[in-house]
Design a protein around this motif. Structure first.
Motif, mmCIF file in Angstrom:
data_model
loop_
_atom_site.group_PDB
_atom_site.id
_atom_site.type_symbol
_atom_site.label_atom_id
_atom_site.label_comp_id
_atom_site.label_asym_id
_atom_site.label_seq_id
_atom_site.Cartn_x
_atom_site.Cartn_y
_atom_site.Cartn_z
ATOM 1 N N THR A 1 0.831 -1.200 0.000
ATOM 2 C CA THR A 1 0.000 0.000 0.000
ATOM 3 C C THR A 1 0.868 1.253 0.000
ATOM 4 O O THR A 1 1.789 1.376 0.819
ATOM 5 C CB THR A 1 -0.918 0.017 1.239
ATOM 6 O OG1 THR A 1 -1.709 -1.171 1.227
ATOM 7 C CG2 THR A 1 -1.823 1.229 1.253
ATOM 8 N N THR B 1 0.513 5.621 -0.256
ATOM 9 C CA THR B 1 -0.250 6.866 -0.317
ATOM 10 C C THR B 1 0.742 8.004 -0.487
ATOM 11 O O THR B 1 1.654 8.159 0.326
ATOM 12 C CB THR B 1 -1.082 7.075 0.970
ATOM 13 O OG1 THR B 1 -1.944 5.950 1.142
ATOM 14 C CG2 THR B 1 -1.906 8.350 0.888
ATOM 15 N N ASN C 1 -2.391 -1.366 -3.832
ATOM 16 C CA ASN C 1 -3.227 -0.238 -3.422
ATOM 17 C C ASN C 1 -2.406 1.047 -3.500
ATOM 18 O O ASN C 1 -1.499 1.246 -2.697
ATOM 19 C CB ASN C 1 -3.740 -0.484 -1.996
ATOM 20 C CG ASN C 1 -4.723 0.561 -1.542
ATOM 21 O OD1 ASN C 1 -5.102 1.458 -2.291
ATOM 22 N ND2 ASN C 1 -5.128 0.457 -0.289
ATOM 23 N N THR D 1 -2.631 5.333 -3.821
ATOM 24 C CA THR D 1 -3.405 6.569 -3.773
ATOM 25 C C THR D 1 -2.499 7.716 -4.200
ATOM 26 O O THR D 1 -1.486 7.990 -3.553
ATOM 27 C CB THR D 1 -3.963 6.825 -2.355
ATOM 28 O OG1 THR D 1 -4.738 5.697 -1.949
ATOM 29 C CG2 THR D 1 -4.818 8.083 -2.330
#
Length: 172
Positions: free
Chosen positions: A86, A88, A109, A111
């Motif tokens: 992940t 971000t 994932n 972002t």
């Protein structure tokens, strides 16, 4: 207070499992945590401004949140993090550099922030677990013309099924 972690500071520290960064830190130098393969988590402080080339190359990070204060991420910064799932990216980052997350085989994932303008060549190359990604409408450049398809931003993303642009969607 520590404001900077110099280049190569913890290069190859393969047993380094934990790092706590202070709130005065503004810069992480090139290769600072290169090869720290059991370093599985780190919290980047909101004072951080720059992360150097290869800073976390082949580390053991599982998730990474780049704070809004970071305006510069170096080439190959998180490349070959085989446990990274992940990511971000904060709003201060305008460019995802070359090979930023290349070879992160578990990355699924991502972002990306509004305000991002450029996704550079090989940024997500060979991220074979990435099935979808949303590209902010502020992005004006995704890779550059090159003689090798292996240099393209999403080269080798064999599981990628959906790319969503802020103003619409396109399935590939």
């Amino acid at each position: 207070a520590v404001t900077q972690i110099d280049a190569n500071a913890f290069y190859g520290c393969s047993a380094l499992a934990s790092v706590v960064l202070g709130n005065a830190l503004t810069q992480i130098g090139a290769n600072a945590f290169y090869g720290c393969s059991v370093l599985d988590g780190i919290i980047l402080p909101s004072t951080l401004k720059t992360i150097g080339n290869y800073a976390f190359y082949e580390s053991g990070l599982k998730t990474i949140t780049v704070p809004n204060s970071v305006t510069s991420i170096g080439d190959n910064c998180f490349e070959n993090n085989k446990k990274l799932t992940t990511v971000t990216i904060g709003s201060g980052c305008k460019t995802l550099p070359a090979s930023a997350f290349a070879g992160c085989s578990l990355l699924s994932n991502v972002t990306l922030p509004d305000g991002l303008t450029t996704i550079s060549n090989k940024a997500f190359a060979n991220c074979v677990s990435l099935t979808s990604i949303s590209i902010p409408g502020t992005v004006t450049s995704v890779g550059t013309v090159t003689t090798s398809s292996a240099s393209l931003p999403f080269y080798g993303c064999t599981a990628l099924k959906s790319v969503r642009f802020e103003d619409g969607a396109s399935d590939i």
